[in-house]
Design a protein around this motif. Structure first.
Motif, mmCIF file in Angstrom:
data_model
loop_
_atom_site.group_PDB
_atom_site.id
_atom_site.type_symbol
_atom_site.label_atom_id
_atom_site.label_comp_id
_atom_site.label_asym_id
_atom_site.label_seq_id
_atom_site.Cartn_x
_atom_site.Cartn_y
_atom_site.Cartn_z
ATOM 1 N N PRO A 165 0.809 -1.185 0.071
ATOM 2 C CA PRO A 165 0.043 -0.033 0.089
ATOM 3 C C PRO A 165 0.926 1.426 0.059
ATOM 4 N N VAL A 166 0.269 2.195 -0.703
ATOM 5 C CA VAL A 166 1.049 3.619 -0.598
ATOM 6 C C VAL A 166 0.070 4.606 -0.204
ATOM 7 N N ILE A 167 0.546 5.377 0.775
ATOM 8 C CA ILE A 167 -0.629 6.410 1.221
ATOM 9 C C ILE A 167 -0.079 7.698 1.294
ATOM 10 N N GLY A 168 -0.651 8.973 0.880
ATOM 11 C CA GLY A 168 -0.359 10.247 1.024
ATOM 12 C C GLY A 168 -1.568 10.823 1.443
ATOM 13 N N LEU A 169 -1.226 11.903 2.275
ATOM 14 C CA LEU A 169 -2.376 12.692 3.238
ATOM 15 C C LEU A 169 -2.535 14.042 2.778
ATOM 16 N N GLU A 170 -3.724 14.539 2.524
ATOM 17 C CA GLU A 170 -4.016 15.982 2.405
ATOM 18 C C GLU A 170 -4.880 16.379 3.508
ATOM 19 N N ILE A 171 -4.093 17.503 4.353
ATOM 20 C CA ILE A 171 -4.837 17.819 5.684
ATOM 21 C C ILE A 171 -5.131 19.385 5.698
ATOM 22 N N LEU A 187 -1.869 21.184 4.310
ATOM 23 C CA LEU A 187 -0.703 20.347 4.092
ATOM 24 C C LEU A 187 -0.745 19.178 3.490
ATOM 25 N N VAL A 188 0.409 19.052 2.692
ATOM 26 C CA VAL A 188 0.179 17.922 1.795
ATOM 27 C C VAL A 188 1.514 17.012 2.279
ATOM 28 N N THR A 189 1.279 15.606 2.401
ATOM 29 C CA THR A 189 2.290 14.791 2.436
ATOM 30 C C THR A 189 2.844 14.120 1.091
ATOM 31 N N GLU A 190 3.976 13.791 1.004
ATOM 32 C CA GLU A 190 4.697 12.840 -0.019
ATOM 33 C C GLU A 190 3.817 11.376 0.361
ATOM 34 N N PRO A 191 3.839 10.596 -0.675
ATOM 35 C CA PRO A 191 2.982 9.111 -0.360
ATOM 36 C C PRO A 191 3.975 8.357 0.292
ATOM 37 N N ASP A 192 4.393 8.659 1.357
ATOM 38 C CA ASP A 192 5.479 7.877 2.339
ATOM 39 C C ASP A 192 4.922 6.957 3.308
ATOM 40 N N ALA A 230 -7.358 10.974 2.455
ATOM 41 C CA ALA A 230 -6.427 10.123 2.237
ATOM 42 C C ALA A 230 -6.127 9.564 0.805
ATOM 43 N N ASN A 231 -4.975 9.715 0.025
ATOM 44 C CA ASN A 231 -4.933 9.005 -1.140
ATOM 45 C C ASN A 231 -4.060 7.524 -0.876
ATOM 46 N N ILE A 232 -4.717 6.691 -1.744
ATOM 47 C CA ILE A 232 -4.350 5.364 -1.288
ATOM 48 C C ILE A 232 -4.159 4.772 -2.768
ATOM 49 N N SER A 233 -3.191 3.987 -2.864
ATOM 50 C CA SER A 233 -2.925 3.032 -4.053
ATOM 51 C C SER A 233 -2.101 1.967 -3.668
ATOM 52 N N ILE A 234 -2.278 0.957 -4.577
ATOM 53 C CA ILE A 234 -1.233 -0.458 -4.073
ATOM 54 C C ILE A 234 -0.521 -0.771 -5.420
ATOM 55 N N ALA A 259 7.032 1.605 -9.801
ATOM 56 C CA ALA A 259 6.115 2.908 -10.185
ATOM 57 C C ALA A 259 4.912 2.497 -9.255
ATOM 58 N N LEU A 260 4.282 3.859 -8.984
ATOM 59 C CA LEU A 260 3.045 3.769 -8.237
ATOM 60 C C LEU A 260 1.692 3.438 -8.826
ATOM 61 N N GLY A 261 0.861 2.951 -8.189
ATOM 62 C CA GLY A 261 -0.346 2.422 -8.693
ATOM 63 C C GLY A 261 -1.365 3.496 -8.814
ATOM 64 N N THR A 262 -2.639 3.379 -9.386
ATOM 65 C CA THR A 262 -3.705 4.324 -9.375
ATOM 66 C C THR A 262 -4.133 4.592 -8.141
ATOM 67 N N LYS A 263 -4.291 6.088 -8.038
ATOM 68 C CA LYS A 263 -4.588 6.424 -6.483
ATOM 69 C C LYS A 263 -6.022 7.027 -6.485
ATOM 70 N N VAL A 264 -6.527 6.554 -5.266
ATOM 71 C CA VAL A 264 -7.939 6.792 -5.160
ATOM 72 C C VAL A 264 -7.871 7.796 -3.870
HETATM 73 P P1 ADP Z 1 -3.386 15.572 -7.246
HETATM 74 O O1 ADP Z 1 -2.826 16.257 -8.504
HETATM 75 O O2 ADP Z 1 -4.421 14.435 -7.947
HETATM 76 O O3 ADP Z 1 -4.035 16.257 -6.264
HETATM 77 P P2 ADP Z 1 -0.948 15.269 -6.180
HETATM 78 O O4 ADP Z 1 0.271 14.791 -6.665
HETATM 79 O O5 ADP Z 1 -0.955 16.659 -5.882
HETATM 80 O O6 ADP Z 1 -2.051 14.718 -6.729
HETATM 81 O O7 ADP Z 1 -0.857 14.316 -4.595
HETATM 82 C C1 ADP Z 1 -1.947 14.443 -3.783
HETATM 83 C C2 ADP Z 1 -1.626 13.661 -2.622
HETATM 84 O O8 ADP Z 1 -1.759 12.101 -3.161
HETATM 85 C C3 ADP Z 1 -0.314 13.751 -1.801
HETATM 86 O O9 ADP Z 1 -0.490 13.534 -0.718
HETATM 87 C C4 ADP Z 1 0.439 12.590 -2.597
HETATM 88 O O10 ADP Z 1 1.438 12.147 -1.704
HETATM 89 C C5 ADP Z 1 -0.435 11.639 -2.685
HETATM 90 N N1 ADP Z 1 -0.313 10.711 -4.065
HETATM 91 C C6 ADP Z 1 0.274 10.945 -5.177
HETATM 92 N N2 ADP Z 1 0.185 9.936 -5.850
HETATM 93 C C7 ADP Z 1 -0.047 8.740 -5.134
HETATM 94 C C8 ADP Z 1 -0.268 7.535 -5.362
HETATM 95 N N3 ADP Z 1 -0.020 6.843 -6.630
HETATM 96 N N4 ADP Z 1 -0.534 6.488 -4.414
HETATM 97 C C9 ADP Z 1 -0.920 7.002 -3.102
HETATM 98 N N5 ADP Z 1 -0.923 8.278 -2.915
HETATM 99 C C10 ADP Z 1 -0.454 9.223 -3.812
#
Ligand code: ADP
Ligand code: ZN
Ligand code: MG
Length: 491
Positions: A8-14, A158-163, A200-204, A211-216
């Motif tokens: 799983p790969v998760i990034g948050l927007e807060i 605040l936006v995080t990297e997908p860490d 929450a942005n989530i992909s697997i 390469a990261l998957g498609t995020k939801v």
């Molecule tokens: P958007 O342009 O769709 O808003 P961003 O690149 O600005 O996308 O990223 C928004 C949030 O999604 C950030 O927190 C980022 O870390 C996270 N994110 C981006 N790509 C992925 C991915 N493939 N999987 C999970 N989270 C992601």
């Protein structure tokens, strides 16, 4: 592919509502007042033509402060941009936000899950914008109402990297950020009141793939528990989709609390083009090094550093450290209490005192404070008196049962513990002859129990000890009572 092979790969927007007196671009009160709609509004935040916004300096300061606490780079020049979209809660038809020149970038926040190595999450950016109004959907009505009290309240994003790589990590990170915001006093960050909102942005992806998957994206996560539940659900849902050989669709989903599922709200095709452009009614923001340093100097000791210091300085276990970091006031009280102990005590003795103080604060004192809803000036026990109380327990002047009585009295009156003990005659009775007087009295009054005990009933001895304790209000050490009773009964 089996489940274990997915990552799983998760990034948050807060979003965080900043606790300023007035709104972001006008002098209306920063108060969403839900009981009385449209009272904190003016032509500026209602978007009337011909009005001009004025930047709230305190809001800018708070974003810089947060950025610094997150070890970000603060942009010396920043600007506001218009984000255009139409929605009934957005009176101007655009939101003033920041696009390509956010106030802070490239930060990080470290947190720790118990029993695991600390983890650092990179913060992409921190920027400033304004909140929207809120829609009120009355039950049964075929219309909606809009309340603009919230429109224009300063909002930090605040936006995080997908860490993050698990739902639990996302939850712990969010809680750590929440704690940090409270330490900084930039926001009350109450999730129930919508002052802290998490998306929450989530992909697997296959573990082996780079390469990261498609995020939801999941919106409306209104508690830390829901953050964890919804992400967990979404990870499983995406795994199912991939296992069926299908593709994850890029979309926005919401959390349905009743059904405990995420539901689709909007697919990527319907995504907005916000036509961002620089806000023409506002000058760029310019910060001097001096200003930034001045704000930096206001930052208190932050949770992560405090944990390390509390654990090094007082040798506290992880749970106690966590308690004192979360309950900041009690943590500060604890440190004041410890500073009252004699500095030239032996290491062991000091450690005993610290352990006792920790336990009494976390258990007895905390439950008194909660039970009686006591706060601030109503709390009467000075650190000096509390330290003395702990010393009286440590040197066995009072026993734990008596300690509870003394603590309650201190709590109610603020009195000195040695005065309470003296006045109420609560010191431990350790003189054997004096103890014997009580024991003889109990034996003569409880002949049946004595003979039961002689016949081998262990319970009877327990009963007799209990009688001694009641008779002396807990002033005799039960172990000592046991020994003398046995000796006297002759078993
Ligand atoms: P958007 O342009 O769709 O808003 P961003 O690149 O600005 O996308 O990223 C928004 C949030 O999604 C950030 O927190 C980022 O870390 C996270 N994110 C981006 N790509 C992925 C991915 N493939 N999987 C999970 N989270 C992601
Ligand atoms: Zn206003
Ligand atoms: Mg984005």
């Amino acid at each position: 592919m089996n489940k274990a092979e997915f990552q799983p790969v998760i990034g948050l927007e807060i979003h965080v509502e900043l606790k300023t007196n007035s709104k972001m671009f006008c002098s209306c009160a920063n108060d969403p007042n839900e009981s009385q709609a449209n009272v904190n509004v003016c032509p500026v935040c209602l978007g009337h033509p011909g009005t001009l916004p004025v930047i709230n300096k305190e809001a800018v300061r708070r974003v810089i402060k947060t950025g610094l606490a997150l070890k970000s780079e603060i942009s010396m020049v920043s600007k506001f941009d218009r984000k255009n979209y139409f929605y009934p809660d957005l009176p101007k038809g655009y939101q003033i936000s920041q696009y390509d020149m956010p106030i802070a970038q490239k930060g990080e926040l470290k947190f720790k899950i118990k029993g695991k190595e600390p983890k650092t999450i990179r913060i992409t950016r921190v920027h400033l914008e304004e909140d929207t109004g809120s829609l009120v959907h009355s039950k049964g009505a075929d219309y909606s109402l809009v309340n603009f009290n919230r429109a224009g309240i300063p909002l930090m994003e605040l936006v995080t990297e997908p860490d993050m790589s698990s739902a639990l990590e996302a939850r712990k990170f969010s809680q750590e950020l929440h704690l940090l915001l409270r330490y900084l006093k930039v926001s009350e960050a109450n999730m129930e009141k919508g002052q802290l909102r998490i998306e929450a942005n989530i992909s697997i992806k296959p573990k082996s793939s780079k390469a990261l998957g498609t995020k939801v994206e999941i919106k409306n996560l209104n508690s830390f528990r829901v953050v964890e539940k919804a992400i967990d659900y979404e990870i499983k849902r995406q795994e199912e989709v991939l296992k069926k050989g299908k593709k994850v669709v890029q979309e926005t989903r919401g959390w349905d609390e009743k059904k405990s599922v995420t539901v689709s709200q909007r697919e990527k095709e319907q995504a907005h083009d916000y036509r961002y452009f620089p806000e023409p009614d506002l000058p760029p923001l310019k910060f001097s090094k001096d200003k930034i340093n001045e704000i930096r100097a206001e930052i208190p000791e932050l949770p992560y550093n405090k944990r390390t210091r509390l654990s090094d300085e007082y040798k506290l276990d992880e749970d106690s450290v966590e308690f004192f970091v979360y309950n900041k006031d009690l943590g500060e009280y604890f440190e004041k209490v410890v500073s009252e102990f004699e500095p030239n005590l032996s290491k062991d003795k000091l450690h005993n005192l610290i352990t006792l103080a920790t336990n009494y604060i976390i258990t007895d004192l905390q439950s008194l404070l909660k039970e009686r809803a006591v706060e601030g000036e109503d709390f009467l026990i000075t650190p000096e008196n509390f330290a003395e109380f702990i010393s009286l327990i440590e040197n066995k002047t009072i026993l734990s049962k008596v300690a509870k009585t003394v603590l309650l009295e201190m709590f109610q009156t603020g009195a000195d513990p040695s005065n309470i003990i003296e006045e109420k005659g609560l010191t431990q009775i350790s003189d054997e002859e004096e103890i014997l007087i009580f024991i003889e009295e109990i034996i003569s009054k409880n002949q049946k129990a004595v003979s039961d005990f002689k016949k081998g009933k262990e319970n009877a001895l327990q009963f007799l000890i209990g009688q001694v304790m009641t008779r002396t209000k807990g002033r005799i050490n039960p172990e000592q009572a046991r020994k003398i009773l046995k000796k006297k009964i002759g078993v």
